[in-house]
Design a protein around this motif. Structure first.
Motif, PDB file in Angstrom:
ATOM      1  N   GLU A   1      -4.287   5.128   6.369  1.00  0.00           N
ATOM      2  CA  GLU A   1      -5.036   6.158   5.647  1.00  0.00           C
ATOM      3  C   GLU A   1      -4.493   7.568   5.887  1.00  0.00           C
ATOM      4  O   GLU A   1      -4.278   8.331   4.937  1.00  0.00           O
TER       5      GLU A   1
ATOM      6  N   PHE B   1     -10.472   4.386   1.316  1.00  0.00           N
ATOM      7  CA  PHE B   1      -9.606   3.469   2.058  1.00  0.00           C
ATOM      8  C   PHE B   1     -10.409   2.359   2.735  1.00  0.00           C
ATOM      9  O   PHE B   1      -9.943   1.736   3.693  1.00  0.00           O
TER      10      PHE B   1
ATOM     11  N   THR C   1      -8.053   3.776  -3.777  1.00  0.00           N
ATOM     12  CA  THR C   1      -6.975   2.821  -3.509  1.00  0.00           C
ATOM     13  C   THR C   1      -7.523   1.429  -3.222  1.00  0.00           C
ATOM     14  O   THR C   1      -6.812   0.440  -3.368  1.00  0.00           O
ATOM     15  N   GLN C   2      -8.776   1.335  -2.804  1.00  0.00           N
ATOM     16  CA  GLN C   2      -9.445   0.051  -2.641  1.00  0.00           C
ATOM     17  C   GLN C   2     -10.688   0.051  -3.514  1.00  0.00           C
ATOM     18  O   GLN C   2     -11.659   0.741  -3.220  1.00  0.00           O
TER      19      GLN C   2
ATOM     20  N   ARG D   1     -10.772  -0.986   7.793  1.00  0.00           N
ATOM     21  CA  ARG D   1     -10.337   0.214   7.089  1.00  0.00           C
ATOM     22  C   ARG D   1      -8.810   0.298   7.093  1.00  0.00           C
ATOM     23  O   ARG D   1      -8.155  -0.095   8.066  1.00  0.00           O
ATOM     24  N   CYS D   2      -8.233   0.793   6.020  1.00  0.00           N
ATOM     25  CA  CYS D   2      -6.775   0.853   5.895  1.00  0.00           C
ATOM     26  C   CYS D   2      -6.164   1.613   7.064  1.00  0.00           C
ATOM     27  O   CYS D   2      -6.480   2.785   7.284  1.00  0.00           O
TER      28      CYS D   2
ATOM     29  N   GLY E   1       0.816  -1.206   0.000  1.00  0.00           N
ATOM     30  CA  GLY E   1       0.000   0.000   0.000  1.00  0.00           C
ATOM     31  C   GLY E   1       0.850   1.257   0.000  1.00  0.00           C
ATOM     32  O   GLY E   1       0.555   2.223  -0.707  1.00  0.00           O
TER      33      GLY E   1
END
Length: 452
Positions: free
Chosen positions: A394, A384, A320-321, A390-391, A259
């Motif tokens: 972020e 995200f 990004t996702q 959740r990332c 990532g």
């Protein structure tokens, strides 16, 4: 069971269509079946949800809809068996909690000037009037940021070795030699470093050796103090009160590496594309940056409203996702107007939510003003992901996107070399511009100067 409608084609054919053009496939499905549809996958129905109301139910109904790490077992060779993607329950919450302090809040202030300096370090190596590919160039920047912020390495022999190993490893992991065996595990055979999968494992072993050596050195320095993620993990304790083992620390890094380099580089590259394709956007950004004067504080840059709107719009169009962490229905439940049986797998489709015309009129157009005129909920704008999965990176990723873009615009005058629209091309989980984005540097230290 009442599933959403979906195509009746064989599962293998749908997989081929998705693999060939994932975003085009999702657009096609949405146009025909709406923002909630079902894809047959052998005996398991896969439900894709691109509706904000459905997103909210997915993230808040954690009793009947479970984000089980078991659903990501195929990714274990990439992210490790103790990585966040594969952990559940207390262990997942504990490990995630350990990662949050060095990736959020006041801690990321320490990274601000480093990110700006590293951006200039890479960009200064480019030649005037000579074209270059923006995506691999930005990958060099984001890799340098990883070495600094995640590992606390700035120079020296281990820094150089780790930079080389990570660059080779992350590039090779996106090649067919790795992606095909990940889809077909029976191909994951280690016949030595000269075999495709064996070479992949060899690169991981090189990374492990360098990381474990760094951990060992820091453990012996009792007064060692660092602001990076690795230092935080070395001296913190897990849910049982014990220091993390070397292997537990190691398995928290792979998802941050992929990532941190490729997802961030994809977002930054698309930002460069849109800003230079639409002159009015670039001009407004330059005016906003100029208002801060010379040598602005990185935190002041990050708080600029139009810069924030531009970065949000970049992440809206190509998040990004593209889809969220998969969820599995554990007991009969309702999702919107549908009744789902246990075993059904659900994907929140971030890409389709961001393309929802009721939320984002003319969704294919780049319009940063959307984010100045309206505040979107976490179920309407979620680049995200969302919920417990959740990332975790972020805040740092957004901080890096803003600072790299602002630094490049402030110090370098670039231009696109091709007038044709760019299209996204899948590379792993990311969708960078298919061409790599050809650009040319026209001048240095000219962007703001010419506006004065």
């Amino acid at each position: 069971m009442k599933l959403p409608e979906g195509p009746k084609h064989p599962a293998w054919l749908l997989r081929m269509q998705f693999t060939a053009d994932p975003l085009g496939f999702l657009d096609k499905m949405s146009k025909r079946y709406g923002d909630v549809f079902t894809i047959a996958s052998d005996s398991t129905p896969l439900v894709f949800v691109g509706n904000p109301q459905g997103m909210k139910q997915i993230f808040t109904n954690t009793t009947e809809i479970i984000a089980s790490g078991e659903l990501n077992e195929d990714a274990a060779p990439l992210v490790g068996k103790n990585g966040l993607l594969l952990l559940d329950g207390l262990r997942h919450r504990s490990r995630r909690k350990l990662l949050m302090p060095p990736l959020h809040g006041n801690r990321i202030r320490n990274y601000g000037q480093q990110i700006c300096d590293l951006t200039e370090k890479v960009m200064s190596q480019l030649s005037i009037d000579k074209s270059f590919l923006a995506y691999p160039t930005v990958q060099k920047i984001t890799l340098e940021v990883i070495l600094n912020t995640l590992f606390g390495l700035h120079e020296g022999e281990r820094y150089e070795k780790l930079r080389q190993v990570l660059s080779t490893l992350l590039n090779y992991a996106r090649s067919p030699f790795v992606e095909i065996p990940l889809s077909f595990p029976f191909l994951q055979k280690d016949f030595g470093r000269w075999s495709p999968w064996g070479y992949f494992l060899h690169l991981w072993r090189q990374f492990d050796q360098l990381l474990y050596a760094e951990i060992s050195d820091r453990r012996q320095q009792q007064n060692f103090s660092g602001h990076d993620v690795l230092s935080e993990l070395i001296f913190t304790r897990n849910e049982t009160g014990k220091l993390l083992t070397n292997e537990e620390i190691r398995d928290l890094f792979p998802s941050l590496l992929f990532g941190g380099r490729d997802a961030s580089a994809t977002a930054i590259t698309w930002a460069l594309y849109w800003v230079h394709r639409i002159p009015a956007v670039r001009e407004q950004l330059l005016r906003e940056l100029k208002s801060l004067g010379n040598s602005p504080d990185p935190m002041s840059i990050a708080q600029l409203p139009y810069l924030n709107a531009v970065c949000n719009e970049v992440l809206r169009i190509y998040p990004t996702q593209v889809v969220t962490f998969p969820r599995r229905v554990e007991s009969p439940t309702e999702l919107m107007d549908y009744k789902l049986s246990p075993g059904t797998v659900i994907f929140g489709c971030v890409y389709l939510t961001h393309q929802h015309e009721n939320l984002y009129p003319q969704p294919k157009q780049f319009q940063p003003e959307r984010f100045l005129e309206r505040q979107y909920s976490p179920y309407e704008f979620l680049p995200f992901g969302g919920g417990a999965r959740r990332c975790p990176g972020e805040a740092l990723a957004m901080f890096e996107l803003k600072l790299v873009l602002a630094t490049i615009l402030s110090h370098y005058q670039l231009a696109l070399t091709d007038t044709k629209p760019e299209k996204p091309q899948p590379q792993g989980a990311n969708y960078p511009p298919a061409s790599g984005l050809k650009m040319v540097m026209i001048d240095r230290d000219a962007s703001l100067t010419n506006d004065r």
